[in-house]
Design a protein around this motif. Structure first.
Motif: not given
Length: 112
Positions: A77, A80, A84-85, A88, A90
Motif C-alpha cells: 500500500a 502503491l 491509486v485513488p 482505495f 490496500l
C-alpha cells in the motif's frame, strides 16, 4: 502528472521484491511472506514449539502468518499510494479473512 511506463515498471519491481518475516513470541516460528502474502519460508528457530500442543502450534503459526501478511499489505500500500485513488484501501483485511485461525484442512489434521 501520470507516472511514466518506466516509473510503473520500477514500481512493479519494488513490489515484487517485498518480503516480510515475522517471528512469534519465544521464537516458536518465523514466517516469511512475499508481496501477495504467500508463504515463502517457514522456520522453527528454537525448540519452543515442542512445548506446545498441536492446536496451540497451529494457532501460533496462523497468527504469525496473518501478522506477516498484514505487514506485506502495508508495504504494498505504501509503494502503491502514489498511483491509486486516495479512497482505495490496500491495507484492510482481505474479504472473508478473519483474525481467527482457519483450522480446516492441514491444521485440522494436526489437531484432530
Amino acid at each position: 502528472m501520470s507516472p511514466s511506463l518506466e516509473d510503473l515498471a520500477a514500481l512493479r519491481r519494488r513490489v515484487a521484491e517485498i518480503s516480510v518475516s515475522v517471528t512469534a513470541p519465544r521464537k516458536v516460528v518465523t514466517v516469511t511472506v512475499g508481496q501477495h502474502g504467500q508463504i515463502t519460508d517457514l522456520q522453527f528457530p528454537s525448540s519452543a514449539y515442542l512445548g506446545l500442543t498441536p492446536a496451540d502450534l497451529a494457532t501460533t503459526v496462523m497468527r504469525t502468518l496473518r501478522q506477516a501478511q498484514a505487514q506485506a499489505r502495508e508495504r504494498v500500500a505504501t509503494l502503491l499510494a502514489p498511483v491509486v485513488p486516495p479512497h482505495f484501501d490496500l491495507t484492510g483485511p482481505i474479504p472473508g479473512e478473519t483474525d481467527e485461525p482457519d483450522e480446516s484442512g492441514i491444521f485440522r489434521k494436526l489437531i484432530g
